[in-house]
Motif scaffolding. Structure first.
Motif, PDB file in Angstrom:
ATOM      1  N   GLN A 198      21.080 -27.757  33.189  1.00 43.94           N
ATOM      2  CA  GLN A 198      21.850 -27.705  34.444  1.00 43.94           C
ATOM      3  C   GLN A 198      23.109 -26.881  34.218  1.00 43.94           C
TER       4      GLN A 198
ATOM      5  N   SER B 276      24.435 -38.090  32.570  1.00 42.57           N
ATOM      6  CA  SER B 276      23.778 -36.914  33.139  1.00 42.57           C
ATOM      7  C   SER B 276      24.542 -35.707  32.622  1.00 42.57           C
TER       8      SER B 276
ATOM      9  N   ALA C  29      25.429 -31.505  32.316  1.00 48.75           N
ATOM     10  CA  ALA C  29      25.458 -30.162  32.905  1.00 48.75           C
ATOM     11  C   ALA C  29      26.297 -29.281  31.981  1.00 48.75           C
TER      12      ALA C  29
ATOM     13  N   ARG D 210      23.765 -36.051  44.311  1.00 47.51           N
ATOM     14  CA  ARG D 210      22.303 -36.082  44.211  1.00 47.51           C
ATOM     15  C   ARG D 210      21.804 -36.991  43.086  1.00 47.51           C
ATOM     16  N   GLN D 211      22.662 -37.368  42.171  1.00 50.55           N
ATOM     17  CA  GLN D 211      22.231 -38.173  41.017  1.00 50.55           C
ATOM     18  C   GLN D 211      21.860 -39.570  41.424  1.00 50.55           C
TER      19      GLN D 211
ATOM     20  N   HIS E  73      28.901 -38.433  34.167  1.00 47.14           N
ATOM     21  CA  HIS E  73      28.469 -37.037  34.210  1.00 47.14           C
ATOM     22  C   HIS E  73      29.309 -36.275  33.193  1.00 47.14           C
TER      23      HIS E  73
ATOM     24  N   VAL F 280      29.585 -28.986  41.766  1.00 50.06           N
ATOM     25  CA  VAL F 280      29.577 -30.155  40.879  1.00 50.06           C
ATOM     26  C   VAL F 280      29.524 -31.431  41.708  1.00 50.06           C
TER      27      VAL F 280
ATOM     28  N   ASP G 235      28.299 -31.849  44.655  1.00 41.57           N
ATOM     29  CA  ASP G 235      26.962 -31.954  45.224  1.00 41.57           C
ATOM     30  C   ASP G 235      25.976 -32.478  44.171  1.00 41.57           C
ATOM     31  N   TRP G 236      26.078 -31.986  42.951  1.00 37.71           N
ATOM     32  CA  TRP G 236      25.230 -32.454  41.853  1.00 37.71           C
ATOM     33  C   TRP G 236      25.421 -33.955  41.622  1.00 37.71           C
TER      34      TRP G 236
END
Length: 166
Positions: A143, A102, A104, A165-166, A5, A159, A161-162
């Motif tokens: 994001q 991913s 953000a 969810r990935q 991430h 962050v 939580d993000w």
């Protein structure tokens, strides 16, 4: 392999502040600002001043390699950096088996950014460059985690939580 991430953000967004709060979560985290010494050098080479631009691609490649090594621990990793997705892709081009990413963006209001960077002693032209960098990143990474009006702990929780969810 777990996912990498990458949270990008222009200067003043709060990346270094956020990093101190991410340690409470079960993933690895690191910030591009951690390697240079206080004088902006790494192994005797200036890497943070605007005149250091020619060495930035090598520094970016180093971070792709560091992230790849961190992922070997088998848990997600968060890297905080000022790069665009295309800059990261360029850096990963020479790395064997680079990680999937991913993206953000850490951001704040322009008034907050100006105040934060002025408190660091930045001159007005350099601050305006950071504002332009933030505008560019807003167009490139959807994001968003804002630091305006939020505590670093709240942003870190969002962050985490993000990542879950990935």
């Amino acid at each position: 392999m777990p996912r990498l991430h990458v949270i990008t953000g222009a200067p003043g967004a709060g990346k270094s502040t956020l990093l101190r709060h991410l340690g409470e979560y079960p993933f690895g985290s690191a910030d591009f600002d951690e390697l240079p010494e206080l004088d902006g050098r790494l192994l005797g080479v200036d890497i943070i001043s605007p005149s250091a631009g020619p060495v930035w691609p090598a520094y970016n490649r180093l971070w792709v390699k560091i992230a790849t090594m961190m992922l070997r621990a088998g848990r997600p990793v968060v890297i905080l950096c000022p790069l665009t997705p295309s800059e990261w892709a360029d850096a990963a081009g020479d790395v064997v088996d680079p990680p999937r990413v991913s993206w953000a963006r850490l951001d704040c209001g322009d008034a907050d950014r100006r105040a934060r960077l002025a408190a660091r002693g930045w001159d007005p032209d350099r601050i305006e460059d950071a504002i332009k960098d933030a505008e560019e990143l807003r167009c490139l990474v959807n994001q968003e985690f804002t630091t305006t009006g939020r505590s670093p702990a709240d942003v870190a929780a969002a962050v985490a939580d993000w990542i879950d969810r990935q």
